[in-house]
Design a protein around this motif. Structure first.
Motif: not given
Length: 226
Positions: A50-54, A73-80, A89-92, A98-107
């Protein structure tokens, strides 16, 4: 045993030369790819695990280079995820959110330290950000007025998830008695409190290991103007 997808900018156009990084969960391994002119990438010949991607975009900002994480596109995409059937896995590019379900933000963020008299009298701090240039993605910026409600711990006082750009920053204390009191602002590098200061964030030093916004928090001290 492949992962593929596309990277788009904030306007939905393909992004070339985007770094895509794939990390294995249980093995010491990493695979990387770069998107082509059509914004597409493909990573093949992967092991069955299994992998994680960024994905990251690097662009000039304020005399330096900022490396921002791209959104999925989806919060679950940040999971393994597994690659045995192939994975997409697409990106924008997003400047806020918010970054997935985390407390981090892109701003980007502002962290503030308050004079004791301000903390005792204030209900909140109102910040006005007046653009001095375009946003990080080249689009037009707008005046932002945001309230920072005082909470605990005090180290978390400030604003989060601001679109990266360059601004002039002004602060007003919103008193518990309903009064509005202009505040002086001093940055870490300056000891003089001023009514307006340039707001320019500092790029994180290493791509992919700093904040998702690619910049460090902007630190300010606030006290009543004398």
């Amino acid at each position: 045993m492949t992962v593929s997808g596309i990277a788009l900018d904030t306007q939905g156009r393909p992004l070339a030369d985007i770094r895509v990084r794939l990390n294995a969960d249980f093995l010491y391994g990493r695979a990387e790819a770069t998107t082509g002119a059509n914004g597409r990438y493909r990573i093949g010949d992967l092991l069955k695990t299994t992998y994680r991607i960024q994905a990251f975009i690097e662009r000039p900002y304020a005399g330096g280079t900022v490396c921002q994480q791209l959104a999925m596109p989806r919060p679950t995409d940040y999971n393994s995820f597994a690659v045995s059937q192939g994975a997409v896995r697409n990106f924008r590019w997003q400047l806020t959110g918010r970054v997935g379900f985390s407390n981090e933000h892109f701003g980007a963020s502002i962290v503030m330290w308050l004079d004791d008299t301000v903390r005792e009298r204030a209900r909140a701090i109102e910040f006005t950000l007046t653009p001095s240039g375009p946003l990080f993605d080249g689009t037009r910026s707008q005046v932002l007025v945001r309230e920072a409600v005082l909470g605990y711990p005090a180290s978390e006082d400030g604003l989060k998830d601001l679109p990266l750009g360059t601004y002039s920053l002004r602060a007003v204390m919103l008193g518990k008695d309903g009064r509005r009191t202009p505040l002086g602002i001093a940055t870490v590098s300056e000891n003089t409190f001023q009514a307006n200061v340039p707001l320019v964030w500092s790029p994180s030093r290493v791509c992919g290991s700093g904040t998702s916004s690619g910049v460090d928090p902007f630190l300010v001290r606030l006290e009543p103007l004398r």
